[in-house]
Design a protein around this motif. Structure first.
Motif, PDB file in Angstrom:
ATOM      1  N   THR A 170       0.828  -1.200   0.000  1.00 36.33           N
ATOM      2  CA  THR A 170       0.000   0.000   0.000  1.00 36.33           C
ATOM      3  C   THR A 170       0.869   1.259   0.000  1.00 36.33           C
ATOM      4  O   THR A 170       2.077   1.205   0.287  1.00 36.33           O
ATOM      5  CB  THR A 170      -0.909   0.026   1.230  1.00 36.33           C
ATOM      6  OG1 THR A 170      -0.086   0.086   2.411  1.00 36.33           O
ATOM      7  CG2 THR A 170      -1.792  -1.221   1.282  1.00 36.33           C
ATOM      8  N   ALA A 171       0.229   2.387  -0.281  1.00 40.35           N
ATOM      9  CA  ALA A 171       0.960   3.655  -0.295  1.00 40.35           C
ATOM     10  C   ALA A 171       1.574   3.944   1.076  1.00 40.35           C
ATOM     11  O   ALA A 171       2.728   4.388   1.178  1.00 40.35           O
ATOM     12  CB  ALA A 171       0.028   4.784  -0.720  1.00 40.35           C
ATOM     13  N   GLY A 172       0.803   3.676   2.127  1.00 39.39           N
ATOM     14  CA  GLY A 172       1.323   3.923   3.469  1.00 39.39           C
ATOM     15  C   GLY A 172       2.505   3.045   3.815  1.00 39.39           C
ATOM     16  O   GLY A 172       3.486   3.499   4.409  1.00 39.39           O
ATOM     17  N   TRP A 173       2.413   1.757   3.445  1.00 43.08           N
ATOM     18  CA  TRP A 173       3.513   0.841   3.721  1.00 43.08           C
ATOM     19  C   TRP A 173       4.743   1.210   2.897  1.00 43.08           C
ATOM     20  O   TRP A 173       5.872   1.174   3.416  1.00 43.08           O
ATOM     21  CB  TRP A 173       3.094  -0.585   3.428  1.00 43.08           C
ATOM     22  CG  TRP A 173       4.190  -1.599   3.586  1.00 43.08           C
ATOM     23  CD1 TRP A 173       4.728  -2.381   2.622  1.00 43.08           C
ATOM     24  CD2 TRP A 173       4.895  -1.931   4.800  1.00 43.08           C
ATOM     25  NE1 TRP A 173       5.716  -3.183   3.136  1.00 43.08           N
ATOM     26  CE2 TRP A 173       5.831  -2.924   4.484  1.00 43.08           C
ATOM     27  CE3 TRP A 173       4.794  -1.480   6.120  1.00 43.08           C
ATOM     28  CZ2 TRP A 173       6.681  -3.476   5.421  1.00 43.08           C
ATOM     29  CZ3 TRP A 173       5.658  -2.033   7.066  1.00 43.08           C
ATOM     30  CH2 TRP A 173       6.584  -3.016   6.722  1.00 43.08           C
ATOM     31  N   ALA A 174       4.559   1.582   1.640  1.00 44.27           N
ATOM     32  CA  ALA A 174       5.698   1.975   0.805  1.00 44.27           C
ATOM     33  C   ALA A 174       6.415   3.183   1.402  1.00 44.27           C
ATOM     34  O   ALA A 174       7.650   3.244   1.416  1.00 44.27           O
ATOM     35  CB  ALA A 174       5.227   2.273  -0.612  1.00 44.27           C
TER      36      ALA A 174
END
Length: 215
Positions: A170-174
């Motif tokens: 996800t964008a947050g994890w990236a």
């Protein structure tokens, strides 16, 4: 004279050299297969896999490219090997939330639906070669490995690459992964899902070339 930086690719879970064939037409690179990643057989822990990768690197300097679950392995290798001068992490895993089987299954399905259907047979053929036993063993050992906790000890530039349709990264994890590295950056590829190495080779090649050019 500064030695030319070599690019070395490590396929993701269950994948082999076919996953990066289109990319390697644009970007000269070597491929290292490991247990659970193109090879069947017993799968060691992440540090054991990293040692096997280091044994196959050859002379440096090397820019290591990991995809999906192999990102944990290339990061572990970079912690202990001065030949590694940069990392490119394509869709790095595993976000802690995805260790829950139900969440993983739902995210995987949503990601698959974002991939072009032409890639399904190619991926299945690679999974069959690696085998479900090795894939399951790799998932068990790598999913517990916290890449975000290893990266603070990596002193080389780290580029995280994420497709905007990727629900496994996800964008947050990236952003979490990129920020964990002392010299980390994030590149997002519009319209791509998880298999960027296969579906968006030109964009991935451009990111890797840019990373090499700044060394």
């Amino acid at each position: 004279m500064t030695p030319r930086v070599r690019t070395v690719l490590v396929p993701g879970l269950g994948l082999d050299g076919r996953s990066s064939a289109r990319l390697r037409r644009l970007l000269p690179a070597d491929v290292v297969l490991l247990p659970g990643m193109g090879l069947s057989g017993p799968v060691p822990d992440v540090d054991g896999l990293a040692d096997r990768l280091r044994g196959a690197l050859g002379e440096g300097p090397v820019l290591l490219v990991g995809h999906s679950q192999s990102c944990q392995v290339v990061v572990a290798a970079a912690q202990r090997d001065t030949r590694v001068t940069a990392l490119a992490l394509l869709g790095p895993t595993t976000e802690p939330l995805l260790r829950r089987p139900r969440v993983l299954a739902l995210r995987w399905l949503r990601t698959v639906l974002g991939e072009p259907p032409w890639r399904y047979p190619l991926v299945l053929a690679q999974w069959l070669r690696t085998g479900p036993r090795a894939m399951a063993a790799l998932w068990r050992t790598a999913s517990r490995d916290r890449i975000d906790r290893r990266l603070p000890g990596v002193g080389v530039p780290v580029t995280v690459v994420r497709g905007t349709l990727d629900r496994l990264c996800t964008a947050g994890w990236a952003r979490t992964v990129a920020c964990a590295a002392p010299d980390g950056s994030l590149v997002e590829l519009p319209g791509a899902a998880h298999m960027t190495v296969q579906t968006h080779p030109a964009q991935v090649a451009a990111v890797v070339r840019s990373a090499a050019a700044h060394l």
